[in-house]
Design a protein around this motif. Structure first.
Motif, mmCIF file in Angstrom:
data_model
loop_
_atom_site.group_PDB
_atom_site.id
_atom_site.type_symbol
_atom_site.label_atom_id
_atom_site.label_comp_id
_atom_site.label_asym_id
_atom_site.label_seq_id
_atom_site.Cartn_x
_atom_site.Cartn_y
_atom_site.Cartn_z
ATOM 1 N N TYR A 239 0.829 -1.204 0.000
ATOM 2 C CA TYR A 239 0.000 0.000 0.000
ATOM 3 C C TYR A 239 0.866 1.258 0.000
ATOM 4 O O TYR A 239 0.544 2.254 -0.663
ATOM 5 N N SER B 264 -1.687 6.435 -2.620
ATOM 6 C CA SER B 264 -1.694 6.388 -1.151
ATOM 7 C C SER B 264 -1.042 7.644 -0.588
ATOM 8 O O SER B 264 -0.033 8.130 -1.106
ATOM 9 N N ILE C 12 -7.197 -4.457 0.563
ATOM 10 C CA ILE C 12 -6.080 -5.024 -0.189
ATOM 11 C C ILE C 12 -6.342 -6.509 -0.338
ATOM 12 O O ILE C 12 -6.413 -7.244 0.654
ATOM 13 N N ILE D 22 -5.383 -3.147 -4.791
ATOM 14 C CA ILE D 22 -5.952 -2.194 -3.838
ATOM 15 C C ILE D 22 -7.313 -1.764 -4.363
ATOM 16 O O ILE D 22 -7.420 -1.192 -5.454
ATOM 17 N N ARG E 202 -10.125 0.680 -3.756
ATOM 18 C CA ARG E 202 -10.352 1.927 -3.020
ATOM 19 C C ARG E 202 -11.843 2.251 -2.954
ATOM 20 O O ARG E 202 -12.515 2.332 -3.979
#
Length: 340
Positions: free
Chosen positions: A132, A138, A177, A182, A184
């Protein structure tokens, strides 16, 4: 390839059985040996800040941690802090206030089992955190645990031993995750100002948890020894009738010396609103009390530690800044009858 600084502070993830129970024994470089595959997607360097059980975490270590991130900020693309779970939510909240508007991710993680034991959650948590921290979207301070990415101010430990130990309180998880992807749920929001660091905190904050029949005399003792009392009341918030006379007496005595109370609730979800019931409305208006609303207790305490240091003699400035949203810490405030 992204360059990440791994900062070790101890905790269960670094613990071994030393005869009298688990105790931190592994260093940050040793932790990396258990996740050799991370070298395929990032370059990791390490810094061992301390090696403690997180029960022993304290504000001076948060200050050292913020200073370490500031000192190394320009050299790395992101930061991962390994930490014990018991006070991890406090640390993630504290760093959210001490390092604001970071375009680079600062990730806090740990585990419920040591990294060198069978079936540990340490390896996926550490791997996920590094992964991440390498992603270009991020940013800011977050806690990564059991596949969940939680805003640093919204994390709370809800399970003592289970792997899904941390929940995001009154706010959605930022991301999941899964299988090296990932997902979101909350898109990154524009950061609201320049990167800033504050490496000093006040330790003159305490918590008073109300119980039925609580002795009013406690207020005098706490005001004598602390500048700010966070009072965890019942439900949406109020002061028991048997405590009112003492409350008014002590507030009148101590607020002239710059001491004050912040009202919070013992209920984890949905937050406080003292305007609803008679037991809360008048006392809030009489003293213009600060209210935590939907904030976690961890965020409330650490934000006050920072603001007390920054505004030691101005309640109005502190009050205004307390209601300023930082890293998703507060959604709304019912101030003077209006929703903000």
């Amino acid at each position: 390839m992204k360059k990440i600084l791994l900062i070790g502070t101890g905790g269960t993830i670094a613990s071994r059985q030393l005869g009298e129970g688990l105790s931190p024994a592994l260093s940050a470089p040793e932790l990396l040996r258990y996740v050799p595959d991370v070298r395929s997607f990032c370059e990791v360097e390490v810094l061992q800040l301390c090696n403690i059980d997180s029960t022993n975490m304290e504000p001076s270590i948060w200050c050292a941690l913020a200073a370490a991130i500031r000192e190394h900020y320009d050299r790395y693309d992101g930061f991962v802090v390994t930490h014990g779970t018991d006070t991890m939510a406090y640390t993630s909240a504290a760093l959210s206030y001490m390092v604001q508007n970071s375009r680079k991710p600062i990730v806090i993680t740990g585990s419920q089992k040591p990294i060198d034991t069978d079936g540990t959650d340490a390896k996926p948590n550490l791997r996920d955190s590094l992964f991440y921290a390498c992603d270009g979207l991020s940013e800011d301070v977050s806690l990564v645990f059991d596949g969940n990415v939680i805003a640093g101010t919204r994390a709370k430990k809800m399970m003592a031993r289970s792997f899904n130990a941390f929940y995001s309180v009154n706010f959605p998880v930022l991301a999941r995750i899964q299988d090296h992807h990932i997902i979101r749920y909350i898109p990154p929001s524009p950061l609201r100002g320049p990167l800033s660091f504050q490496e000093e905190l006040s330790d003159s904050v305490c918590v008073m948890k109300l119980i039925p029949g609580a002795r009013p005399e406690m207020l005098g003792y706490l005001f004598e020894n602390y500048d700010c009392i966070v009072m965890e009341s019942f439900g949406v918030g109020g002061i028991p009738e048997r405590m009112l006379e003492k409350f008014y007496l002590e507030m009148g005595r101590w607020r002239e010396k710059g001491k004050f109370i912040v009202m919070a609730t013992q209920v984890v979800n949905e937050g406080s609103n003292m305007e609803i019931y008679q037991v809360g409305q008048k006392v809030k208006q009489d003293f213009k009390l600060i209210e935590a609303y939907d904030m976690t207790l961890e965020a409330t305490i650490t934000k006050l530690m920072l603001l007390l240091k920054r505004y030691p003699s101005s309640y109005e400035k502190l009050r205004r800044e307390f209601y300023r949203e930082v890293n998703h810490d507060i959604l709304c405030a019912f101030e003077e009858g209006s929703l903000r």
